[in-house]
Structure formats: C-alpha cells, structure tokens
Scaffold this active site. Sequence first.
Site, PDB file in Angstrom:
ATOM      1  N   ASP A  27       0.752  -1.109  -0.084  1.00  0.00           N
ATOM      2  CA  ASP A  27      -0.015   0.045   0.027  1.00  0.00           C
ATOM      3  C   ASP A  27       0.738   1.368  -0.056  1.00  0.00           C
ATOM      4  O   ASP A  27       0.379   2.348   0.674  1.00  0.00           O
ATOM      5  CB  ASP A  27      -1.027  -0.286   1.194  1.00  0.00           C
ATOM      6  CG  ASP A  27      -1.892  -1.162   1.185  1.00  0.00           C
ATOM      7  OD1 ASP A  27      -1.821  -2.105   0.254  1.00  0.00           O
ATOM      8  OD2 ASP A  27      -2.774  -1.255   2.063  1.00  0.00           O
ATOM      9  N   GLU A  75      -4.584  -0.867  -1.423  1.00  0.00           N
ATOM     10  CA  GLU A  75      -5.872  -0.844  -1.085  1.00  0.00           C
ATOM     11  C   GLU A  75      -6.979  -0.042  -1.654  1.00  0.00           C
ATOM     12  O   GLU A  75      -6.525   1.071  -1.892  1.00  0.00           O
ATOM     13  CB  GLU A  75      -5.787  -0.322   0.618  1.00  0.00           C
ATOM     14  CG  GLU A  75      -7.227  -0.426   1.155  1.00  0.00           C
ATOM     15  CD  GLU A  75      -7.168   0.379   2.626  1.00  0.00           C
ATOM     16  OE1 GLU A  75      -6.022   0.198   3.249  1.00  0.00           O
ATOM     17  OE2 GLU A  75      -8.287   0.371   3.068  1.00  0.00           O
ATOM     18  N   LYS A 132      -6.571  -4.942  -3.280  1.00  0.00           N
ATOM     19  CA  LYS A 132      -7.268  -5.627  -1.936  1.00  0.00           C
ATOM     20  C   LYS A 132      -8.374  -4.650  -1.694  1.00  0.00           C
ATOM     21  O   LYS A 132      -8.100  -3.492  -1.485  1.00  0.00           O
ATOM     22  CB  LYS A 132      -6.256  -5.983  -0.773  1.00  0.00           C
ATOM     23  CG  LYS A 132      -5.556  -4.866  -0.341  1.00  0.00           C
ATOM     24  CD  LYS A 132      -4.523  -5.330   0.539  1.00  0.00           C
ATOM     25  CE  LYS A 132      -3.798  -4.189   1.125  1.00  0.00           C
ATOM     26  NZ  LYS A 132      -4.359  -3.361   2.289  1.00  0.00           N
ATOM     27  N   LYS A 135      -7.769  -4.447   4.773  1.00  0.00           N
ATOM     28  CA  LYS A 135      -6.613  -4.051   5.293  1.00  0.00           C
ATOM     29  C   LYS A 135      -5.605  -5.324   5.104  1.00  0.00           C
ATOM     30  O   LYS A 135      -4.436  -5.167   4.616  1.00  0.00           O
ATOM     31  CB  LYS A 135      -6.462  -3.948   6.924  1.00  0.00           C
ATOM     32  CG  LYS A 135      -7.580  -2.530   7.232  1.00  0.00           C
ATOM     33  CD  LYS A 135      -7.402  -1.252   6.584  1.00  0.00           C
ATOM     34  CE  LYS A 135      -8.510  -0.194   6.914  1.00  0.00           C
ATOM     35  NZ  LYS A 135      -8.440   1.078   5.914  1.00  0.00           N
ATOM     36  N   VAL A 160       2.980   0.307   4.303  1.00  0.00           N
ATOM     37  CA  VAL A 160       2.312   1.192   5.279  1.00  0.00           C
ATOM     38  C   VAL A 160       0.772   0.886   5.372  1.00  0.00           C
ATOM     39  O   VAL A 160       0.410   0.068   4.446  1.00  0.00           O
ATOM     40  CB  VAL A 160       2.114   2.638   4.847  1.00  0.00           C
ATOM     41  CG1 VAL A 160       3.606   3.342   4.868  1.00  0.00           C
ATOM     42  CG2 VAL A 160       1.727   2.942   3.474  1.00  0.00           C
ATOM     43  N   THR A 161       0.293   0.991   6.464  1.00  0.00           N
ATOM     44  CA  THR A 161       0.938   1.514   7.619  1.00  0.00           C
ATOM     45  C   THR A 161       1.161   0.272   8.576  1.00  0.00           C
ATOM     46  O   THR A 161       0.607  -0.604   8.681  1.00  0.00           O
ATOM     47  CB  THR A 161       0.057   2.711   8.431  1.00  0.00           C
ATOM     48  OG1 THR A 161      -1.304   1.903   8.880  1.00  0.00           O
ATOM     49  CG2 THR A 161      -0.311   3.881   7.703  1.00  0.00           C
ATOM     50  N   CYS A 165      -2.334  -2.046   7.657  1.00  0.00           N
ATOM     51  CA  CYS A 165      -2.410  -3.085   6.695  1.00  0.00           C
ATOM     52  C   CYS A 165      -0.947  -3.928   6.904  1.00  0.00           C
ATOM     53  O   CYS A 165      -1.127  -5.180   6.446  1.00  0.00           O
ATOM     54  CB  CYS A 165      -2.202  -2.563   5.239  1.00  0.00           C
ATOM     55  SG  CYS A 165      -3.843  -1.558   5.243  1.00  0.00           S
ATOM     56  N   GLN A 205       7.959 -13.053  22.244  1.00  0.00           N
ATOM     57  CA  GLN A 205       7.506 -14.585  22.108  1.00  0.00           C
ATOM     58  C   GLN A 205       8.342 -15.405  21.184  1.00  0.00           C
ATOM     59  O   GLN A 205       7.656 -16.312  20.623  1.00  0.00           O
ATOM     60  CB  GLN A 205       5.922 -14.612  22.245  1.00  0.00           C
ATOM     61  CG  GLN A 205       5.204 -13.672  23.203  1.00  0.00           C
ATOM     62  CD  GLN A 205       3.698 -13.966  23.179  1.00  0.00           C
ATOM     63  OE1 GLN A 205       3.411 -15.276  23.593  1.00  0.00           O
ATOM     64  NE2 GLN A 205       3.059 -12.909  22.803  1.00  0.00           N
TER      65      GLN A 205
HETATM   66  N1  TIU Z   1      -2.793   0.587   4.097  1.00  0.00           N
HETATM   67  C1  TIU Z   1      -3.173   0.915   5.324  1.00  0.00           C
HETATM   68  O1  TIU Z   1      -2.677   0.683   6.456  1.00  0.00           O
HETATM   69  N2  TIU Z   1      -4.422   1.269   5.294  1.00  0.00           N
HETATM   70  C2  TIU Z   1      -4.894   2.118   6.140  1.00  0.00           C
HETATM   71  O2  TIU Z   1      -6.138   2.835   6.377  1.00  0.00           O
HETATM   72  N3  TIU Z   1      -3.931   2.705   7.080  1.00  0.00           N
HETATM   73  C3  TIU Z   1      -4.212   3.651   8.279  1.00  0.00           C
HETATM   74  O3  TIU Z   1      -3.381   3.834   9.165  1.00  0.00           O
HETATM   75  N4  TIU Z   1      -5.241   4.445   8.282  1.00  0.00           N
END
Ligand code: TIU
Length: 226
Positions: A27, A75, A132, A135, A160-161, A165, A205
């Site tokens: 993403d 996304e 996709k 997330k 990210v993030t 995701c 862990q």
């Molecule tokens: N790709 C992804 O992480 N989608 C999000 O919406 N991330 C946010 O941190 N909002």
Amino acid sequence: MKTHLTVEAEPYEFTLDPASTALLVIDMQRDFILPGGFGEFLGNKVELLHPAIEPTRRVLAACRQRRLTVLYTREGHRPDLSDCPPSKRERGRLKIKIGDEGPMGRVLVRGEYGHDIIDELSPLPTETVIDKPGKGAFFATDLDLILRNIGISSLIVTGVTSEVCVQTTTREANDRGYRCLVLEDCVASYFPDFQRATLDMIKAQGGIVGWVSTSARLLDAFENLG
Ligand code: TIU
C-alpha cells in the site's frame, strides 16, 4: 556457491532462499503518502510515512537485481464501491469519504491517481499488483494462490501503515505458514508509538508473528552472498 541468505534479525537470524522468497510492498499509494489523500483526510500527518520510501527503494533495487519475486498491494475499491463495506465508508465521519472526489481523484478508488503507487516505487510491468478491499492482503484476494503457485514460502514485508495493513497482512501470512521478515525502516506509521509497539508485538515471544530486521541488514546479507 551459497544460495541461502542469513539476515541478522530479532528475535534471531532469518534465513532465506531467494528462490522461495518474495518482497511484498504494501500500500505505498499516493492516497496514504501524499497530501490530499485518504491518509490526510483521516486526520494524519502524511510526512510521518516518508522515511520509509528511500530504504524501500534500495531494498526493491536489490531484490530486483537478485531476481527475487516482487509483489505489490494496493488498498482500494471498485468504482461502483460494491466491494466497500458501508461500515468502512462511514467510519470517521469524514468530509471527503472513500469514493468521493478529492484532489487526487476519487478517494481509494481503483484507476484513480491517488490510488496508485508513488512514483519512487513504481512497479515494473512484470511485477504483480494485488488490489485488495481490506486491510489484510489475503482477504478477498488471490495473493495466497499466486504465492503458492510460484513456490513462495517466505516474505520480506515493507509498506504502510505498520499497525494497520502491514500488521494485518503479516498476521494473515503467518497463519497461512509463510515466514515473514518485517524491515523496520521500510514500514511506517502515522503514530510513532504504534510503530514501536507493532514491531515489538511481531518479534515478541520467539517471533510469534515474524522476524524484524532493517534494510541495511538485508542488504548486508545480499552482499555476503557474493
Ligand atoms: N494501508 C493501510 O494501512 N490502510 C490504512 O487505512 N491505514 C491507516 O493507518 N489508516
């Protein structure tokens, strides 16, 4: 000649065979990284994601040079939003919602400028891009089928993030039996505390979800392979 790489990592070293390892770029879209997109409309400072761009570019170049499989995810949703749950569209009570027109086109809609990958990390025509709706990159996609068909069992995870995701996808991959190496400088969050917590959770862990390393350690491992 050695074929396996050993990457210094936490909680312990990560070994990988380049033939069965893919780089996953999650993403890295304008909508999350540039001003005027979904990330900013959610109330975030998009600059917090920028430090991940350059290390990811270096890792991408090294993986391409070593002929590793490279896959990207994005996304987003169909233009008619039929794959966007109303609960997702309503979330946050945003002024400019998913599907609305913004400065980079319709927000998180496939085919729009904002939905695509940033210029610095553009996919090559031969590289697979998985679109996709959620997330996690395994939910409602053919990612698992593709990875199995090409014999991939380990993933180098970037994008990210971190806590949304990246973490969701890494957990989905781990449950499906993939070994995941997350590169901490190639993932980023709008929340520094969440960045740290995500990486800690993954490697705690005994590596309950996966391994954590850095781009420099991965590039060192490539160098040591000769
Ligand atoms: N790709 C992804 O992480 N989608 C999000 O919406 N991330 C946010 O941190 N909002």
